[in-house]
Design a protein around this motif. Structure first.
Motif, PDB file in Angstrom:
ATOM      1  N   LEU A  57     189.751  87.200   5.406  1.00  0.00           N
ATOM      2  CA  LEU A  57     190.073  86.054   4.261  1.00  0.00           C
ATOM      3  C   LEU A  57     190.464  85.020   4.970  1.00  0.00           C
ATOM      4  O   LEU A  57     190.404  83.941   4.186  1.00  0.00           O
ATOM      5  N   LEU A 100     187.437  82.890   5.633  1.00  0.00           N
ATOM      6  CA  LEU A 100     186.823  82.668   4.361  1.00  0.00           C
ATOM      7  C   LEU A 100     187.390  81.317   3.503  1.00  0.00           C
ATOM      8  O   LEU A 100     186.548  80.706   3.283  1.00  0.00           O
ATOM      9  N   VAL A 101     188.609  81.241   3.825  1.00  0.00           N
ATOM     10  CA  VAL A 101     189.250  80.234   2.996  1.00  0.00           C
ATOM     11  C   VAL A 101     188.746  78.844   3.869  1.00  0.00           C
ATOM     12  O   VAL A 101     188.769  77.819   3.244  1.00  0.00           O
ATOM     13  N   GLN A 102     188.573  79.146   5.160  1.00  0.00           N
ATOM     14  CA  GLN A 102     188.221  77.878   6.017  1.00  0.00           C
ATOM     15  C   GLN A 102     186.958  77.421   5.908  1.00  0.00           C
ATOM     16  O   GLN A 102     186.385  76.449   6.363  1.00  0.00           O
ATOM     17  N   GLY A 103     185.971  78.304   5.103  1.00  0.00           N
ATOM     18  CA  GLY A 103     184.656  78.190   4.584  1.00  0.00           C
ATOM     19  C   GLY A 103     183.476  78.604   5.724  1.00  0.00           C
ATOM     20  O   GLY A 103     182.432  78.164   5.833  1.00  0.00           O
ATOM     21  N   ARG A 113     182.828  84.963  -3.130  1.00  0.00           N
ATOM     22  CA  ARG A 113     183.657  84.120  -2.175  1.00  0.00           C
ATOM     23  C   ARG A 113     184.614  83.261  -2.795  1.00  0.00           C
ATOM     24  O   ARG A 113     185.878  83.197  -2.358  1.00  0.00           O
ATOM     25  N   VAL A 164     188.697  83.064  -2.587  1.00  0.00           N
ATOM     26  CA  VAL A 164     189.650  82.067  -2.242  1.00  0.00           C
ATOM     27  C   VAL A 164     190.541  81.492  -2.781  1.00  0.00           C
ATOM     28  O   VAL A 164     191.886  81.365  -2.464  1.00  0.00           O
ATOM     29  N   LYS A 207     194.680  81.831  -2.635  1.00  0.00           N
ATOM     30  CA  LYS A 207     195.653  80.857  -2.407  1.00  0.00           C
ATOM     31  C   LYS A 207     196.596  80.802  -3.585  1.00  0.00           C
ATOM     32  O   LYS A 207     197.895  80.430  -3.509  1.00  0.00           O
TER      33      LYS A 207
END
Length: 211
Positions: A158, A161-164, A197, A201, A205
């Protein structure tokens, strides 16, 4: 009892408006003003106010949450830390949770009526919790709906994933196959109640599931 206040807001017009408003209350005194977190920390130590009225967004530098955390660190012997009452326009679950975890005594929205603000200030000065009704509702909702429990590997994925990162990038970074990444993502989606996705994200957050 007169409550001594330290205002912390990066907008001079807002501070002026709050000072004028609070001056109408005979038992509230504005001891000082700060435009940044650094100023608030220094003035809190110098002026020893009863309550710090804290905005969350303070422009460049540390935000209101970090400022609150530092103000409330154990004080020197013979001194006491003030109570912090958040006064902001931000009401997301993440903002509320961060402020409360940092030690804020209360959380008010700037849309509140003056009388509600005065009452909250006195409550905070006595160490009692003061929450705007919408904030109290959100807090109760969070308590009734605990954050999803993710495994360490799911948190790793995860976070990437947040970092792209793409599935292939995540697989290479964690030395696992793309199929394994997809399996973990399906489990993450199920736990978060999302299907994309972007939604994963956003939810991560909001619920502060990653650092």
């Amino acid at each position: 009892m007169t409550v001594r206040i330290l205002l912390c807001d990066d907008h001079a017009v807002v501070r002026a408006g709050l000072r004028a408003l609070l001056s109408s209350a005979p038992d509230i005194e504005v001891a000082g003003e700060a435009a940044t977190g650094e100023e608030a920390i220094a003035l809190a130590r110098k002026l020893a106010p009863d309550v710090v009225l804290m905005d969350l967004q303070l422009g460049e530098g540390m935000d209101g949450v970090e400022t609150t955390r530092r103000i409330l660190r154990p004080a020197e012997e013979g001194t006491r830390a003030p109570h912090v009452l958040v006064l902001t326009t931000y009401d997301t679950d993440a903002d509320i949770t961060r402020a409360i975890e940092a030690g804020a005594t209360g959380y008010l929205l700037k849309a509140e009526r003056p009388e509600e603000l005065f009452t909250a200030i006195h409550a905070a000065a006595e160490g009692r919790t003061a929450l705007s009704p919408p904030i109290a509702t959100r807090v109760m909702s969070q308590l009734r709906t605990p954050r999803p429990t993710l495994t360490p590997r799911e948190r790793d994925i995860l976070g990437h994933l947040v970092q792209g990162l793409t599935n292939r990038d995540i697989a290479r970074t964690l030395y696992i196959s793309e199929a394994t990444v997809k399996t973990h993502l399906r489990r993450i989606y199920d736990k978060l109640g999302v299907t994309t996705r972007a939604a994963a994200v956003a939810t991560a957050k909001e619920k502060r599931l990653i650092p």
